[in-house]
Design a protein around this motif. Structure first.
Motif, mmCIF file in Angstrom:
data_model
loop_
_atom_site.group_PDB
_atom_site.id
_atom_site.type_symbol
_atom_site.label_atom_id
_atom_site.label_comp_id
_atom_site.label_asym_id
_atom_site.label_seq_id
_atom_site.Cartn_x
_atom_site.Cartn_y
_atom_site.Cartn_z
ATOM 1 N N PHE A 162 0.829 -1.205 0.000
ATOM 2 C CA PHE A 162 0.000 0.000 0.000
ATOM 3 C C PHE A 162 0.866 1.259 0.000
ATOM 4 O O PHE A 162 0.600 2.210 -0.744
ATOM 5 C CB PHE A 162 -0.910 -0.021 1.233
ATOM 6 C CG PHE A 162 -1.753 1.203 1.393
ATOM 7 C CD1 PHE A 162 -2.885 1.389 0.624
ATOM 8 C CD2 PHE A 162 -1.408 2.172 2.332
ATOM 9 C CE1 PHE A 162 -3.664 2.525 0.772
ATOM 10 C CE2 PHE A 162 -2.186 3.302 2.489
ATOM 11 C CZ PHE A 162 -3.311 3.477 1.707
ATOM 12 N N VAL A 163 1.921 1.268 0.816
ATOM 13 C CA VAL A 163 2.808 2.434 0.879
ATOM 14 C C VAL A 163 3.524 2.630 -0.447
ATOM 15 O O VAL A 163 3.677 3.767 -0.937
ATOM 16 C CB VAL A 163 3.805 2.271 2.041
ATOM 17 C CG1 VAL A 163 4.859 3.373 2.002
ATOM 18 C CG2 VAL A 163 3.074 2.299 3.364
ATOM 19 N N PHE A 207 -3.982 16.027 -15.926
ATOM 20 C CA PHE A 207 -2.521 15.968 -15.815
ATOM 21 C C PHE A 207 -1.981 14.551 -15.906
ATOM 22 O O PHE A 207 -0.775 14.340 -15.833
ATOM 23 C CB PHE A 207 -2.055 16.607 -14.497
ATOM 24 C CG PHE A 207 -2.629 15.975 -13.269
ATOM 25 C CD1 PHE A 207 -2.030 14.894 -12.687
ATOM 26 C CD2 PHE A 207 -3.803 16.475 -12.709
ATOM 27 C CE1 PHE A 207 -2.558 14.314 -11.548
ATOM 28 C CE2 PHE A 207 -4.329 15.904 -11.580
ATOM 29 C CZ PHE A 207 -3.712 14.826 -11.007
ATOM 30 N N ILE A 208 -2.860 13.543 -16.055
ATOM 31 C CA ILE A 208 -2.380 12.160 -16.140
ATOM 32 C C ILE A 208 -1.621 11.933 -17.438
ATOM 33 O O ILE A 208 -0.728 11.116 -17.524
ATOM 34 C CB ILE A 208 -3.558 11.185 -16.007
ATOM 35 C CG1 ILE A 208 -4.119 11.278 -14.593
ATOM 36 C CG2 ILE A 208 -3.141 9.753 -16.296
ATOM 37 C CD1 ILE A 208 -5.284 10.359 -14.346
ATOM 38 N N SER A 268 5.552 14.767 -10.648
ATOM 39 C CA SER A 268 6.342 14.956 -11.861
ATOM 40 C C SER A 268 5.605 15.794 -12.904
ATOM 41 O O SER A 268 6.223 16.307 -13.834
ATOM 42 C CB SER A 268 6.713 13.593 -12.457
ATOM 43 O OG SER A 268 5.550 12.886 -12.857
ATOM 44 N N ARG A 269 4.283 15.918 -12.758
ATOM 45 C CA ARG A 269 3.482 16.703 -13.700
ATOM 46 C C ARG A 269 3.183 18.112 -13.185
ATOM 47 O O ARG A 269 2.373 18.821 -13.780
ATOM 48 C CB ARG A 269 2.170 15.982 -14.001
ATOM 49 C CG ARG A 269 2.368 14.642 -14.691
ATOM 50 C CD ARG A 269 1.042 13.919 -14.872
ATOM 51 N NE ARG A 269 1.189 12.664 -15.581
ATOM 52 C CZ ARG A 269 1.486 11.510 -15.015
ATOM 53 N NH1 ARG A 269 1.637 11.469 -13.709
ATOM 54 N NH2 ARG A 269 1.620 10.420 -15.728
ATOM 55 N N SER A 270 3.809 18.502 -12.088
ATOM 56 C CA SER A 270 3.572 19.837 -11.556
ATOM 57 C C SER A 270 4.319 20.883 -12.378
ATOM 58 O O SER A 270 5.334 20.591 -13.016
ATOM 59 C CB SER A 270 4.026 19.910 -10.094
ATOM 60 O OG SER A 270 5.419 19.669 -9.995
ATOM 61 N N GLU A 280 4.344 5.724 -5.394
ATOM 62 C CA GLU A 280 4.438 5.831 -6.844
ATOM 63 C C GLU A 280 3.408 6.791 -7.403
ATOM 64 O O GLU A 280 3.683 7.554 -8.341
ATOM 65 C CB GLU A 280 4.262 4.440 -7.474
ATOM 66 C CG GLU A 280 5.396 3.472 -7.171
ATOM 67 C CD GLU A 280 6.731 3.960 -7.713
ATOM 68 O OE1 GLU A 280 6.739 4.627 -8.769
ATOM 69 O OE2 GLU A 280 7.763 3.693 -7.069
ATOM 70 N N THR A 281 2.203 6.791 -6.830
ATOM 71 C CA THR A 281 1.168 7.719 -7.298
ATOM 72 C C THR A 281 1.558 9.158 -7.022
ATOM 73 O O THR A 281 1.381 10.046 -7.880
ATOM 74 C CB THR A 281 -0.174 7.394 -6.623
ATOM 75 O OG1 THR A 281 -0.524 6.029 -6.894
ATOM 76 C CG2 THR A 281 -1.273 8.305 -7.130
ATOM 77 N N VAL A 282 2.097 9.415 -5.827
ATOM 78 C CA VAL A 282 2.507 10.777 -5.484
ATOM 79 C C VAL A 282 3.659 11.233 -6.367
ATOM 80 O O VAL A 282 3.680 12.380 -6.857
ATOM 81 C CB VAL A 282 2.888 10.845 -3.995
ATOM 82 C CG1 VAL A 282 3.514 12.196 -3.655
ATOM 83 C CG2 VAL A 282 1.657 10.614 -3.124
#
Length: 221
Positions: free
Chosen positions: A39-40, A203-204, A52-54, A45-47
């Motif tokens: 889960f962590v 942003f995906i 990276s798209r900011s 990975e999601t964060v």
């Protein structure tokens, strides 16, 4: 005289034991990553993928781009365009304000962490084939879920956790709204995407229609 007995002497072929059943290797099971680690890792990975798209923070905080909107309609248009471009940055701002608010109220932070741990270890990560046993009593799946829901309602609405979360979210949304209304969007980044067609998860990395338009030219009949 030599006796030529036609009978073939039986050869002692000790048959090997065919007990080649695969043993139960508990080490393989134990070497699997636990549910908490999976889960962590998934959250991490999601964060990372979202961050990276900011957009560059220097572009977000460019003081020369802040001007007063001419009207409420102009402010709404600016916020719509800026929110579709600085979407990830705005989420980070709200998350930071929420985190600082919880750090400023340790009691609410401890209650929220205990509540999250209860959901993770008593419901999400607990094997579904084994009932929950506490204080010598067995609790079914529905009883555990009902107790967690009631505990969540009690913690949020009858303690300071709810007020801290609501106030932090309101401050974060107000900060984002003021920035989106007073930052004048320039044509440099507005040409990159169509703000009207941008969704919440734009942003995906979904390909835009401008990138596939040249290949969709109709063939002459």
């Amino acid at each position: 005289m030599v006796s030529t007995d036609p009978h073939v002497l039986p050869v002692s072929t000790t048959a090997t034991a065919t007990t080649t059943q695969p043993p139960i290797v508990t080490a393989v099971v134990e070497s699997q990553p636990p549910a908490v680690r999976a889960f962590v890792n998934g959250v991490t990975e999601t964060v990372r993928g979202s961050l990276s798209r900011s957009r560059p923070w220097s572009e977000l905080l460019d003081r020369s781009a802040f001007t007063k909107p001419e009207s409420l309609a102009d402010a709404a248009t600016r916020f719509r365009k800026n929110s579709s471009y600085f979407r990830v940055n705005y989420v980070c701002i709200v998350a930071l304000i929420l985190g600082f608010s919880l750090l400023a109220h340790p009691f609410s932070l401890v209650l929220l962490l205990c509540l999250a741990a209860s959901w993770l270890f008593l419901y999400l990560f607990r094997p579904s084939d084994r009932p929950l046993v506490l204080f010598g009593r067995s609790f079914s799946e529905y009883e555990t879920l009902g107790a967690l829901i009631l505990s969540t309602i009690a913690v949020i609405f009858f303690t300071s956790v709810g007020s801290v979360l609501i106030s932090a979210l309101m401050i974060g949304i107000a900060t984002v709204g003021v920035h989106g209304a007073f930052r004048a969007p320039d044509d440099l980044f507005l040409d990159e995407q169509d703000p009207a067609a941008a969704g919440f998860l734009s942003f995906i990395g979904v390909p835009t229609t401008s990138s596939v338009a040249p290949s969709a030219a109709p063939s002459p009949v």
